[in-house]
Design an enzyme around this catalytic site. Structure first.
Site, PDB file in Angstrom:
ATOM      1  N   ARG A  95      28.834  74.860 -79.126  1.00  0.00           N
ATOM      2  CA  ARG A  95      28.644  73.825 -77.967  1.00  0.00           C
ATOM      3  C   ARG A  95      27.931  72.795 -78.716  1.00  0.00           C
ATOM      4  O   ARG A  95      26.966  72.822 -79.962  1.00  0.00           O
ATOM      5  CB  ARG A  95      27.672  74.345 -77.059  1.00  0.00           C
ATOM      6  N   TYR A 238      36.448  74.147 -78.131  1.00  0.00           N
ATOM      7  CA  TYR A 238      35.452  75.330 -78.336  1.00  0.00           C
ATOM      8  C   TYR A 238      34.656  75.758 -76.934  1.00  0.00           C
ATOM      9  O   TYR A 238      34.018  74.767 -76.409  1.00  0.00           O
ATOM     10  CB  TYR A 238      34.622  75.164 -79.281  1.00  0.00           C
ATOM     11  N   LYS A 247      29.480  76.263 -68.501  1.00  0.00           N
ATOM     12  CA  LYS A 247      28.173  75.553 -68.655  1.00  0.00           C
ATOM     13  C   LYS A 247      28.023  74.232 -67.934  1.00  0.00           C
ATOM     14  O   LYS A 247      27.045  73.992 -67.213  1.00  0.00           O
ATOM     15  CB  LYS A 247      27.574  75.408 -70.189  1.00  0.00           C
ATOM     16  N   HIS A 267      21.041  80.588 -65.743  1.00  0.00           N
ATOM     17  CA  HIS A 267      21.588  81.236 -66.920  1.00  0.00           C
ATOM     18  C   HIS A 267      21.135  82.474 -66.802  1.00  0.00           C
ATOM     19  O   HIS A 267      20.152  82.939 -67.403  1.00  0.00           O
ATOM     20  CB  HIS A 267      21.190  80.218 -68.070  1.00  0.00           C
ATOM     21  N   SER A 289      20.101  81.832 -75.030  1.00  0.00           N
ATOM     22  CA  SER A 289      20.995  82.208 -75.968  1.00  0.00           C
ATOM     23  C   SER A 289      20.903  82.926 -77.060  1.00  0.00           C
ATOM     24  O   SER A 289      19.930  82.625 -77.475  1.00  0.00           O
ATOM     25  CB  SER A 289      21.779  80.955 -76.285  1.00  0.00           C
ATOM     26  N   CYS A 291      20.324  86.074 -77.180  1.00  0.00           N
ATOM     27  CA  CYS A 291      18.903  87.245 -77.160  1.00  0.00           C
ATOM     28  C   CYS A 291      19.369  88.449 -76.616  1.00  0.00           C
ATOM     29  O   CYS A 291      18.850  89.284 -76.131  1.00  0.00           O
ATOM     30  CB  CYS A 291      17.880  86.748 -76.244  1.00  0.00           C
ATOM     31  N   THR A 294      24.425  89.828 -73.135  1.00  0.00           N
ATOM     32  CA  THR A 294      25.719  90.778 -72.890  1.00  0.00           C
ATOM     33  C   THR A 294      25.465  92.175 -73.062  1.00  0.00           C
ATOM     34  O   THR A 294      25.927  93.035 -72.349  1.00  0.00           O
ATOM     35  CB  THR A 294      26.937  90.100 -73.870  1.00  0.00           C
ATOM     36  N   ASN A 295      24.323  92.598 -73.919  1.00  0.00           N
ATOM     37  CA  ASN A 295      24.297  93.690 -74.210  1.00  0.00           C
ATOM     38  C   ASN A 295      23.427  94.492 -73.156  1.00  0.00           C
ATOM     39  O   ASN A 295      23.463  95.411 -72.975  1.00  0.00           O
ATOM     40  CB  ASN A 295      23.093  93.929 -75.479  1.00  0.00           C
ATOM     41  N   ASP A 314      26.135  86.064 -67.951  1.00  0.00           N
ATOM     42  CA  ASP A 314      25.898  84.697 -68.184  1.00  0.00           C
ATOM     43  C   ASP A 314      25.318  84.022 -67.237  1.00  0.00           C
ATOM     44  O   ASP A 314      24.160  83.265 -67.550  1.00  0.00           O
ATOM     45  CB  ASP A 314      27.031  84.129 -68.968  1.00  0.00           C
ATOM     46  N   ASN A 404      29.215  82.604 -84.649  1.00  0.00           N
ATOM     47  CA  ASN A 404      29.453  82.162 -83.165  1.00  0.00           C
ATOM     48  C   ASN A 404      31.037  82.555 -82.734  1.00  0.00           C
ATOM     49  O   ASN A 404      31.492  82.142 -81.721  1.00  0.00           O
ATOM     50  CB  ASN A 404      29.007  80.988 -82.851  1.00  0.00           C
ATOM     51  N   SER A 405      31.637  83.607 -83.594  1.00  0.00           N
ATOM     52  CA  SER A 405      32.783  84.004 -83.090  1.00  0.00           C
ATOM     53  C   SER A 405      32.839  84.636 -81.530  1.00  0.00           C
ATOM     54  O   SER A 405      31.833  85.508 -81.504  1.00  0.00           O
ATOM     55  CB  SER A 405      33.775  84.739 -84.096  1.00  0.00           C
ATOM     56  N   ARG A 406      33.866  84.587 -81.013  1.00  0.00           N
ATOM     57  CA  ARG A 406      33.826  84.923 -79.540  1.00  0.00           C
ATOM     58  C   ARG A 406      35.037  86.007 -79.096  1.00  0.00           C
ATOM     59  O   ARG A 406      36.021  85.854 -79.825  1.00  0.00           O
ATOM     60  CB  ARG A 406      33.904  83.753 -78.688  1.00  0.00           C
TER      61      ARG A 406
HETATM   62  C1  OXD Z   1      25.357  80.177 -74.398  1.00  0.00           C
HETATM   63  C2  OXD Z   1      26.473  81.217 -74.331  1.00  0.00           C
HETATM   64  O1  OXD Z   1      25.098  79.615 -75.553  1.00  0.00           O
HETATM   65  O2  OXD Z   1      26.742  81.731 -73.195  1.00  0.00           O
HETATM   66  O3  OXD Z   1      24.554  80.389 -73.709  1.00  0.00           O
HETATM   67  O4  OXD Z   1      27.336  80.896 -75.036  1.00  0.00           O
HETATM   68 MN    MN Z   2      24.889  81.570 -72.002  1.00  0.00          MN
END
Ligand code: OXD
Ligand code: MN
Length: 633
Positions: A95, A238, A247, A267, A289, A291, A294-295, A314, A404-406
């Site tokens: 981003r 991206y 977002k 968020h 972001s 932190c 997702t875990n 998210d 920052n790969s997704r």
């Molecule tokens: C963030 C994301 O940057 O969810 O918060 O990708």
């Molecule tokens: Mn996020």
């Protein structure tokens, strides 16, 4: 849309410092949709316009085309069926906050934490860059619902995009369906979002160029018009720059809609927690972001009898239900998660979710046609193709996957997805958690004394800077409510809105907690093991909600009675435990000074209730350390 001409609602104040509250969302049925599509097509001049319906056949056709064009690599279907790898331009990997704009009518309504641009000037600039920007490409019209289609907490929108990769990603991240067009035709308001990668294939003089693997433009714009509820994005393909439902709409635009309509767009992840006795709780949790949201959303508890199931990782939309309780939906339908650091020891559930039907972006490619990233396995493969398409070995001295790969994958594919994850009316929220990445001060867990104190905790979320590239190491990076890059209006007004929502909820308001998995000892070690062990904190929170756990009052909030925490099987030295809950008066007073400086950035717009919370915290810190008795509650 001539937003300057839009009337203020008669009951709204018009003094310059009050936010303008307009309800100017597009209705007008399909006629309005077609007029808008025609307008953008005339401006951006795509070769063709294709309306999408979100079907499997359509996604299959688009991914096949992307593979044929070399824009997606089909992974070995034996290991990863119906899955793909995309490699971006090295300049388009995240981003772009410095190119993200909130174009409210008045600068003060964007506030000091947003980039503001005057909306008419920005509109003119955008029309200039979009002129001819889709030449030689297809413009897709993608109708989507955020939340269950037609649900009381849901919203709909349409994205125009000249990227098939983005269109397919939207199909995973949202509910793409032509039913949305029926809802719009029946009068439902909708949010228009426009996206171009900014890489036309035909010049002004008609010369046609070959496409590139990842078209984008060095100049980027991520623009929100809060009053007219519009998004325009240019130059990036991206993630959050390009999947505008995420977002841009679900946070920046939705936060403004929520302010005006009395709800919350946050968020936050959402989880369903079930106790050994079978009682279900729902928690929403805001973390900055990176932190580990997702875990936590996919936590596998280490303590017997407890289960945690995923509802969202998210974003949460929360609204008071007919029963008076705060109910939440995950407006998204997929996960756009950071791959590195996702592995057996950190998040096996995510690994299992990614078995197939996944688009990976900027991870490494294995020789057997599967994918790999740092942290997926302890041992890296002997040879890979890295995210930039170069040969890689463990000796290469650089990461194989971009940090920052997704992965982009449908939420329904998560083995830990809760049965009520897409409940039409949302789920009732029992507790709200605020977390940051704090090496110092903030204890493992503390409960807010009441909603107002909880709002203070949310407003003061911060993380110590860990990398020199981010600024001075150790300095506090403020991220109120984890919404710093995502709040579509003045952050101080947002705090006031939270206070108002709490007043309306009254006794039905969820309890609020602050958590911190990242506290360090004097020797720089993390004091808490984190990951699955965080379930012990989740357990305490659930027990507080049901009224069976005790807390002691400290200046910063209600702390657990440490002996009541379930620490069985955890080899945690008593000294570490004490440090995890230590409240150092001097350090906290110093932090209060920084909080005051932070509040001062918003001037008189800071709600007096938050100034009062700060004053009360200082008073209690100064009074503590004396022989005050701990009060069990
Ligand atoms: C963030 C994301 O940057 O969810 O918060 O990708
Ligand atoms: Mn996020």
């Amino acid at each position: 849309m001539a937003i300057a001409e839009l009337p203020l609602r008669a009951d709204e104040p018009t003094i310059a410092d009050e936010p303008i509250r307009e309800t100017t969302r597009l209705a007008g049925g399909l006629t309005a949709v077609r007029a808008w599509v025609d307008d953008i097509a005339a401006l951006a001049q795509p070769d063709e316009v294709v309306w999408l319906d979100g079907s499997r056949a359509e996604a299959d056709r688009l991914t096949k085309e992307l593979v044929a064009e070399g824009k997606l690599i089909r992974l070995n279907p034996e290991w990863r069926p119906n899955s793909f790898l995309a490699r971006t331009d090295p300049g388009d990997v995240a981003r772009v906050e410095d190119r993200t704009f909130i174009c409210s009518l008045r600068e003060s309504d964007a506030g000091p934490t947003n980039n503001w641009r005057e909306p008419d000037a920005m509109r003119a600039e955008l029309r200039d860059v979009f002129r001819g920007s889709m030449r030689g490409r297809t413009m897709y019209v993608v109708p989507f619902s955020m939340g269950p289609v037609g649900g009381p907490l849901s919203q709909v929108g349409i994205q125009l995009t000249d990227s098939a990769y983005v269109a397919v990603s939207l199909g995973l991240m949202t509910r793409v369906t032509s039913t949305v067009l029926d809802l719009i035709d029946a009068g439902q308001e909708w949010v228009p979002t426009v996206h171009s990668v900014g890489h036309p294939l035909v010049d002004d003089d008609g010369t046609r160029h070959e496409d590139v693997v990842w078209p984008c433009n060095e100049t980027k714009y991520i623009v929100q018009f809060p009053e007219s509820r519009e998004v325009w994005s240019y130059g990036s393909g991206y993630g959050g720059n390009a999947i505008l439902a995420k977002k841009c709409f679900a946070l920046r635009i939705a936060s403004v809609m929520a302010r005006d309509e009395g709800w919350l767009a946050e968020h936050m992840l959402i989880v369903k927690v079930t106790s050994p006795e079978g009682r279900a709780f729902h928690f929403a949790a805001a973390f900055p972001s990176a932190c580990g949201k997702t875990n936590l959303a996919m936590l596998r508890p280490t303590i017997p009898g407890w289960t945690v199931e995923t509802i969202g990782d998210d974003i949460a939309w929360l609204r008071q239900g007919p029963d008076g309780r705060l109910r939440a939906i995950n407006p998204e339908a997929g996960f756009f998660g950071v791959a590195p650091g996702t592995g057996a020891s950190t998040n096996q559930t995510a690994v299992d979710t990614l078995w197939g039907n996944t688009i990976f972006t900027n991870v490494a490619l294995r020789d057997d046609g599967d994918v790999w990233w740092e942290g997926l396995t302890d041992e890296p493969p002997a040879h890979l193709i890295d995210w930039e398409g170069r040969d890689w070995t463990p000796d290469s001295g650089r990461p194989a996957a971009h940090p920052n790969s997704r992965f982009t994958v449908s939420a329904a594919q998560c083995p830990a997805i809760a049965d009520d994850w897409d409940a039409f009316d949302g789920v009732p929220i029992d507790a709200i958690l605020f977390g940051g990445r704090r090496a110092t001060n903030v204890p493992l867990v503390a409960q807010a004394r009441d909603w107002r104190h909880g709002v203070f905790m949310g407003a003061t979320i911060s993380s110590e800077q860990t990398a020199a590239a981010e600024g001075t190491v150790g300095e506090l990076r403020r991220d109120p409510f984890a919404m710093l890059p995502f709040c579509g209006y003045n952050m101080a007004d947002y705090w006031a809105h939270w206070l108002k929502v709490g007043e309306r909820l009254g006794a039905d308001a969820p309890a609020i907690f602050q958590v911190n998995w990242f506290r360090k000892g004097d020797d720089g070690r993390f004091l808490w093991p984190g990951f699955g062990e965080n379930a012990r904190v989740i357990e305490w929170i659930a027990r507080r909600v049901e009224g069976s756990a005790h807390a002691v009052s400290a200046p910063i909030g209600m702390l657990p009675v440490v002996d009541e925490l379930d620490l069985d099987g955890l080899d945690l030295p008593r000294a570490d435990l004490d440090q995890l809950f230590e409240v150092d008066t001097e350090r906290w007073l110093a932090e209060c000074d920084l909080t005051e400086e932070f509040f001062d950035r918003f001037g008189s717009r800071v709600p007096p209730a938050l100034r009062a919370e700060l004053a009360s915290l200082r008073y209690q810190l100064r009074a503590s350390g004396s022989d005050e008795e701990l009060v069990l509650r």
